[in-house]
Scaffold this motif. Structure first.
Motif, PDB file in Angstrom:
ATOM      1  N   ALA A 165       0.830  -1.210   0.000  1.00  0.00           N
ATOM      2  CA  ALA A 165       0.000   0.000   0.000  1.00  0.00           C
ATOM      3  C   ALA A 165       0.861   1.255   0.000  1.00  0.00           C
ATOM      4  O   ALA A 165       0.536   2.259  -0.649  1.00  0.00           O
ATOM      5  CB  ALA A 165      -0.926  -0.004   1.220  1.00  0.00           C
ATOM      6  N   GLY A 166       1.995   1.195   0.715  1.00  0.00           N
ATOM      7  CA  GLY A 166       2.869   2.358   0.811  1.00  0.00           C
ATOM      8  C   GLY A 166       3.637   2.688  -0.454  1.00  0.00           C
ATOM      9  O   GLY A 166       4.246   3.761  -0.563  1.00  0.00           O
ATOM     10  N   THR A 167       3.603   1.785  -1.455  1.00  0.00           N
ATOM     11  CA  THR A 167       4.331   2.036  -2.706  1.00  0.00           C
ATOM     12  C   THR A 167       3.472   2.706  -3.773  1.00  0.00           C
ATOM     13  O   THR A 167       3.996   3.209  -4.764  1.00  0.00           O
ATOM     14  CB  THR A 167       4.875   0.719  -3.290  1.00  0.00           C
ATOM     15  OG1 THR A 167       3.777  -0.088  -3.766  1.00  0.00           O
ATOM     16  CG2 THR A 167       5.665  -0.068  -2.253  1.00  0.00           C
ATOM     17  N   ILE A 168       2.171   2.706  -3.588  1.00  0.00           N
ATOM     18  CA  ILE A 168       1.267   3.103  -4.675  1.00  0.00           C
ATOM     19  C   ILE A 168       1.417   4.573  -5.050  1.00  0.00           C
ATOM     20  O   ILE A 168       1.459   4.920  -6.234  1.00  0.00           O
ATOM     21  CB  ILE A 168      -0.189   2.775  -4.300  1.00  0.00           C
ATOM     22  CG1 ILE A 168      -0.367   1.253  -4.182  1.00  0.00           C
ATOM     23  CG2 ILE A 168      -1.148   3.339  -5.345  1.00  0.00           C
ATOM     24  CD1 ILE A 168      -1.729   0.831  -3.648  1.00  0.00           C
ATOM     25  N   LEU A 169       1.511   5.451  -4.062  1.00  0.00           N
ATOM     26  CA  LEU A 169       1.600   6.883  -4.346  1.00  0.00           C
ATOM     27  C   LEU A 169       2.807   7.199  -5.224  1.00  0.00           C
ATOM     28  O   LEU A 169       2.690   7.892  -6.248  1.00  0.00           O
ATOM     29  CB  LEU A 169       1.674   7.669  -3.041  1.00  0.00           C
ATOM     30  CG  LEU A 169       1.798   9.196  -3.172  1.00  0.00           C
ATOM     31  CD1 LEU A 169       0.568   9.783  -3.854  1.00  0.00           C
ATOM     32  CD2 LEU A 169       2.012   9.828  -1.800  1.00  0.00           C
ATOM     33  N   SER A 170       3.982   6.698  -4.844  1.00  0.00           N
ATOM     34  CA  SER A 170       5.193   6.963  -5.627  1.00  0.00           C
ATOM     35  C   SER A 170       5.116   6.339  -7.013  1.00  0.00           C
ATOM     36  O   SER A 170       5.484   6.961  -8.014  1.00  0.00           O
ATOM     37  CB  SER A 170       6.418   6.431  -4.885  1.00  0.00           C
ATOM     38  OG  SER A 170       6.627   7.128  -3.689  1.00  0.00           O
TER      39      SER A 170
END
Length: 359
Positions: free
Chosen positions: A203-208
């Motif tokens: 989930a923490g990779t999606i924005l980048s």
């Protein structure tokens, strides 16, 4: 195989409706799924059911606190018609380690492998016979108890779904273009979940990743979480660089996933007598090598993409590119050797593949 799950088959298969020539990765799923529940302190009876929605209470711990882990692997149909799994025991061990890290009752390694084989045997016709295609396998374990206290769940479900897939990247043979991410990180430097296949990691990779795609890149190159200096992963994949004749890859630790493909490529490189260094690699070292002409090749690897050449890195105001044309000779050779083993085209000297009995 001793698992002997109860099997409830679909009335009619959806396979005839699938257009293999226009598959979108991860959007088409096979007829059935494997299921097993954990209640009263033990894993219960296994089942193979029609693929479909999974009931989940709105206060499930999985939804609120992400107590979920998964794996990713493939089944390959060779020219001989046989269906092969590639190093499933490594995936079983990694899932067990991920479960332990998130306080989830682990799945026995033998049960894990038998579950995959039983499901694939039922949906054997879904394993594509086209070159470069495979059946992607997604095992997932998640908490199902409805409780909002922050603690481990008392109930879980283990599910395996499968999906016919083609190539993961559609950018052609020109190699990947990656943006070096200097602000966000995939995982904390120490003590985090980076070495586990936990849902929260992704989930923490999606924005980048989405930001990079909007700028025209395929993915991001992650740097370490402490100094934003050392190369860690390429998107959701492990990364290798060939510099001055030596192949270098970041070492496994708390923030880097121990990839099965990564481990396999290291073994194949050493079989070839190619020096492999598992060490920290500063992005400035990569930049300096590119400027000096000693950065020969770059590639990423993982189950979905197998071996993917990297054509360039965008780092601040510079474009970092390898000296060799993409894909480089080593990248191409490793891809051919690894896929040759997976599809049964070449010898399997390490005994990595296991045949799925479908009769």
């Amino acid at each position: 195989m001793s698992l002997n799950p109860k099997i409830l088959r679909v009335r009619s298969s959806r396979l005839a409706e699938v257009d293999l020539d226009n598959l979108i990765f991860g959007e088409t799923f096979s007829d059935h799924m494997f299921s097993m529940r954990y209640e009263d302190g033990r894993w219960g009876s296994p089942e193979i059911l029609p693929y479909g929605p999974v009931p989940l209470p709105p206060a499930s711990i999985a939804l609120h606190y992400a107590q979920t882990v998964f794996e990713g692997m493939k089944a390959y149909r060779g020219a001989d018609g046989a269906i092969r799994l590639f190093r499933p025991k490594r995936n079983a061990a990694r899932l067990r380690a991920s479960c332990e890290r998130l306080c989830i009752p682990p799945i026995d390694d033998r049960v894990f492998v038998d579950a995959l084989k039983a499901l694939i045997a039922v949906d054997a016709d879904w394993v594509p016979a086209l070159p470069g295609y495979a059946l992607y396998i997604r095992p997932v374990v998640f908490s199902t108890e409805d409780h909002i206290e922050v603690r481990p769940s008392r109930r879980y479900r283990f599910i395996v779904v499968t999906a016919p897939v083609g190539r993961y990247f559609t950018s052609g043979g020109g190699g990947l273009s990656l943006k070096v991410e200097e602000h966000y990180t995939r995982s904390p430097a120490e003590g985090g979940l980076g070495a586990s296949k936990a849902a929260a990691n992704y989930a923490g990779t999606i924005l980048s990743s989405e930001g990079a795609r909007r700028e025209g890149f395929d993915q991001v190159l992650w740097l370490d979480g402490r100094e934003r200096r050392y190369v860690e992963e390429a998107g959701l994949m492990n990364v290798f660089l060939k510099i001055a004749g030596r192949t270098v890859t970041p070492p496994i630790g708390d923030s880097i996933l121990p990839g099965v493909t990564r481990d396999s490529l290291i073994a194949l490189l050493r079989d070839r007598g190619v020096p492999v260094e598992e060490r920290r690699i500063a992005i400035d070292e990569v930049l300096a090598a590119a400027r000096a002409g000693t950065l020969e090749e770059m590639f990423a690897c993982g189950t979905a993409a197998v071996v993917a050449p990297i054509a360039n890195l965008a780092y601040r105001s510079e474009a970092i590119a390898p000296r060799e044309a993409v894909p480089g000779p080593l990248t191409g050779a490793l891809y051919e050797e690894l896929t040759g083993i997976q599809f049964g085209r070449t010898a399997d000297p390490h005994g990595w593949t296991e045949i799925v009995e479908t009769g």
